[in-house]
Scaffold this motif. Structure first.
Motif, PDB file in Angstrom:
ATOM      1  N   PRO A  92       0.836  -1.198   0.000  1.00 22.27           N
ATOM      2  CA  PRO A  92       0.000   0.000   0.000  1.00 22.27           C
ATOM      3  C   PRO A  92       0.874   1.252   0.000  1.00 22.27           C
ATOM      4  N   PRO A  93       0.337   2.386  -0.451  1.00 22.07           N
ATOM      5  CA  PRO A  93       1.099   3.625  -0.442  1.00 22.07           C
ATOM      6  C   PRO A  93       1.570   3.981   0.950  1.00 22.07           C
ATOM      7  N   ALA A  94       2.640   4.766   1.004  1.00 17.28           N
ATOM      8  CA  ALA A  94       3.188   5.183   2.290  1.00 17.28           C
ATOM      9  C   ALA A  94       2.134   5.931   3.097  1.00 17.28           C
ATOM     10  N   GLY A  95       2.065   5.628   4.377  1.00 18.50           N
ATOM     11  CA  GLY A  95       1.114   6.293   5.246  1.00 18.50           C
ATOM     12  C   GLY A  95      -0.238   5.618   5.313  1.00 18.50           C
ATOM     13  N   VAL A  96      -0.459   4.587   4.490  1.00 18.17           N
ATOM     14  CA  VAL A  96      -1.729   3.862   4.500  1.00 18.17           C
ATOM     15  C   VAL A  96      -1.495   2.467   5.037  1.00 18.17           C
ATOM     16  N   SER A  97      -2.226   2.096   6.079  1.00 22.39           N
ATOM     17  CA  SER A  97      -2.035   0.787   6.689  1.00 22.39           C
ATOM     18  C   SER A  97      -2.718  -0.292   5.886  1.00 22.39           C
ATOM     19  N   THR A  98      -2.343  -1.549   6.154  1.00 29.07           N
ATOM     20  CA  THR A  98      -2.977  -2.677   5.480  1.00 29.07           C
ATOM     21  C   THR A  98      -4.377  -2.893   6.036  1.00 29.07           C
ATOM     22  N   PRO A  99      -5.374  -3.173   5.186  1.00 31.71           N
ATOM     23  CA  PRO A  99      -6.727  -3.447   5.691  1.00 31.71           C
ATOM     24  C   PRO A  99      -6.703  -4.550   6.741  1.00 31.71           C
ATOM     25  N   PRO A 100      -7.492  -4.442   7.792  1.00 30.77           N
ATOM     26  CA  PRO A 100      -7.465  -5.433   8.868  1.00 30.77           C
ATOM     27  C   PRO A 100      -8.024  -6.776   8.436  1.00 30.77           C
ATOM     28  N   ASP A 101      -7.609  -7.827   9.190  1.00 30.94           N
ATOM     29  CA  ASP A 101      -8.110  -9.169   8.901  1.00 30.94           C
ATOM     30  C   ASP A 101      -9.617  -9.254   9.144  1.00 30.94           C
ATOM     31  N   LYS A 102     -10.098  -8.591  10.187  1.00 34.60           N
ATOM     32  CA  LYS A 102     -11.507  -8.647  10.530  1.00 34.60           C
ATOM     33  C   LYS A 102     -12.287  -7.636   9.715  1.00 34.60           C
ATOM     34  N   VAL A 103     -13.319  -8.091   9.027  1.00 36.68           N
ATOM     35  CA  VAL A 103     -14.132  -7.212   8.202  1.00 36.68           C
ATOM     36  C   VAL A 103     -15.082  -6.403   9.088  1.00 36.68           C
ATOM     37  N   ILE A 104     -15.087  -5.085   8.888  1.00 36.41           N
ATOM     38  CA  ILE A 104     -16.000  -4.212   9.612  1.00 36.41           C
ATOM     39  C   ILE A 104     -17.265  -4.076   8.779  1.00 36.41           C
ATOM     40  N   SER A 105     -18.401  -4.410   9.358  1.00 33.84           N
ATOM     41  CA  SER A 105     -19.647  -4.458   8.596  1.00 33.84           C
ATOM     42  C   SER A 105     -20.014  -3.107   7.993  1.00 33.84           C
ATOM     43  N   ARG A 106     -19.993  -2.058   8.799  1.00 34.21           N
ATOM     44  CA  ARG A 106     -20.318  -0.718   8.315  1.00 34.21           C
ATOM     45  C   ARG A 106     -19.131   0.189   8.622  1.00 34.21           C
ATOM     46  N   PRO A 107     -18.164   0.243   7.734  1.00 33.01           N
ATOM     47  CA  PRO A 107     -16.897   0.907   8.032  1.00 33.01           C
ATOM     48  C   PRO A 107     -16.936   2.431   7.972  1.00 33.01           C
ATOM     49  N   LEU A 108     -17.986   3.012   7.358  1.00 28.50           N
ATOM     50  CA  LEU A 108     -18.045   4.461   7.193  1.00 28.50           C
ATOM     51  C   LEU A 108     -19.360   5.007   7.746  1.00 28.50           C
ATOM     52  N   PRO A 109     -19.328   6.191   8.355  1.00 30.02           N
ATOM     53  CA  PRO A 109     -20.575   6.805   8.840  1.00 30.02           C
ATOM     54  C   PRO A 109     -21.466   7.253   7.687  1.00 30.02           C
ATOM     55  N   VAL A 110     -22.732   7.473   7.989  1.00 21.81           N
ATOM     56  CA  VAL A 110     -23.719   7.835   6.980  1.00 21.81           C
ATOM     57  C   VAL A 110     -23.768   9.352   6.809  1.00 21.81           C
ATOM     58  N   ALA A 111     -23.771   9.787   5.531  1.00 25.55           N
ATOM     59  CA  ALA A 111     -23.855  11.211   5.227  1.00 25.55           C
ATOM     60  C   ALA A 111     -25.255  11.622   4.792  1.00 25.55           C
ATOM     61  N   LEU A 112     -25.915  10.774   3.990  1.00 25.25           N
ATOM     62  CA  LEU A 112     -27.244  11.072   3.464  1.00 25.25           C
ATOM     63  C   LEU A 112     -28.132   9.843   3.626  1.00 25.25           C
ATOM     64  N   THR A 113     -29.418  10.073   3.865  1.00 20.87           N
ATOM     65  CA  THR A 113     -30.344   8.969   4.099  1.00 20.87           C
ATOM     66  C   THR A 113     -31.654   9.197   3.351  1.00 20.87           C
ATOM     67  N   SER A 114     -32.182   8.110   2.768  1.00 15.90           N
ATOM     68  CA  SER A 114     -33.530   8.126   2.198  1.00 15.90           C
ATOM     69  C   SER A 114     -34.301   6.978   2.844  1.00 15.90           C
ATOM     70  N   ALA A 115     -35.495   6.722   2.352  1.00 19.29           N
ATOM     71  CA  ALA A 115     -36.291   5.638   2.910  1.00 19.29           C
ATOM     72  C   ALA A 115     -35.655   4.276   2.651  1.00 19.29           C
ATOM     73  N   THR A 116     -34.862   4.161   1.590  1.00 24.01           N
ATOM     74  CA  THR A 116     -34.322   2.852   1.216  1.00 24.01           C
ATOM     75  C   THR A 116     -32.799   2.792   1.134  1.00 24.01           C
TER      76      THR A 116
END
Length: 245
Positions: free
Chosen positions: A53-77
């Motif tokens: 990976p590029p310098a300064g970026v760590s390797t993705p973890p072994d354990k998968v995170i189900s929802r890795p990013l917070p929500v910015a916009l929401t609709s009904a679906t």
């Protein structure tokens, strides 16, 4: 008209990508670390190569995170995640392993944007509701970028007896030159949207159940190889006949 036709045909090559992606992802256990192979323009699978990976970026973890990013916009679906998913710092949060991280970073050269979307109403859920009422699926709603939702008129469905997997082909309402394909198995989905009249070209690949990574693409640079699917050829023929060409 000829230019639009060329754009549709160019994107046809890209329609095979979600079909390959869905087969690749659903055949593996997404709760564990996986190795992702690369697919060349001829459609053959190449052995993944170790790249740091590029310098300064760590390797993705072994354990998968189900929802890795917070929500910015929401609709009904749908819920659209925060962050520029072409940034290596964000990619490392959504990638399952180093090989996938590298694939997504390299793909940046061929896409305009990328965003993680959480789907609260998957195609599988739509199918099950339709079967409960005895009606066929006539409409789907797919996510674009930044809160955009795309209504799709279903023109063809090829579903398993269980209704838990299958493929839909459709188009945007009133857009005869558009074409949409979606493949799903359980709650994992991949889809393509092409509408030359709107300048809209999207590809989406599955991440986790109920999640898709949506990409805005340029069909002239993203589409590689040959689609080669009977479904696409038949749909193109139907569109040509309907337009008297």
């Amino acid at each position: 008209m000829k230019k639009s036709k060329r754009l549709i045909l160019a994107l046809g090559a890209g329609i095979s990508i979600p079909l390959v992606a869905i087969a690749l992802w659903v055949s593996q256990n997404h709760g564990t670390r996986r190795k992702v192979s690369q697919i060349d323009a001829a459609g053959s699978v190449a052995v993944s190569r170790p790249v740091q990976p590029p310098a300064g970026v760590s390797t993705p973890p072994d354990k998968v995170i189900s929802r890795p990013l917070p929500v910015a916009l929401t609709s009904a679906t749908h819920q659209w995640a925060e962050g520029d998913a072409t940034s290596p710092a964000v990619i490392e949060k959504i990638a399952h392993n180093p090989d996938e991280f590298i694939r997504m970073v390299e793909e940046n050269e061929r896409i305009k944007r990328r965003q993680l979307v959480y789907r609260q109403d998957t195609a599988a859920a739509v199918v099950q509701r339709a079967r409960a009422t005895g009606e066929p699926v006539r409409k789907l709603t797919l996510p674009g970028l930044d809160g955009q939702e795309i209504d799709v008129e279903v023109t063809r469905a090829d579903l398993a007896f269980s209704g838990l997997s299958g493929t839909f082909i459709g188009r945007l309402p009133g857009k005869l030159q558009s074409i949409v394909t979606l493949s799903f198995k359980n709650n994992r989905e991949a889809f393509s949207v092409a509408s030359p009249e709107d300048g809209l070209y999207l590809e989406a690949e599955p991440r986790e159940p109920g999640q898709v990574v949506v990409k805005a693409i340029d069909p002239n640079t993203y589409a590689t190889g040959h689609c080669g699917t009977d479904e696409y050829a038949q749909e193109q023929e139907k569109q040509r006949k309907s337009q008297g060409r």
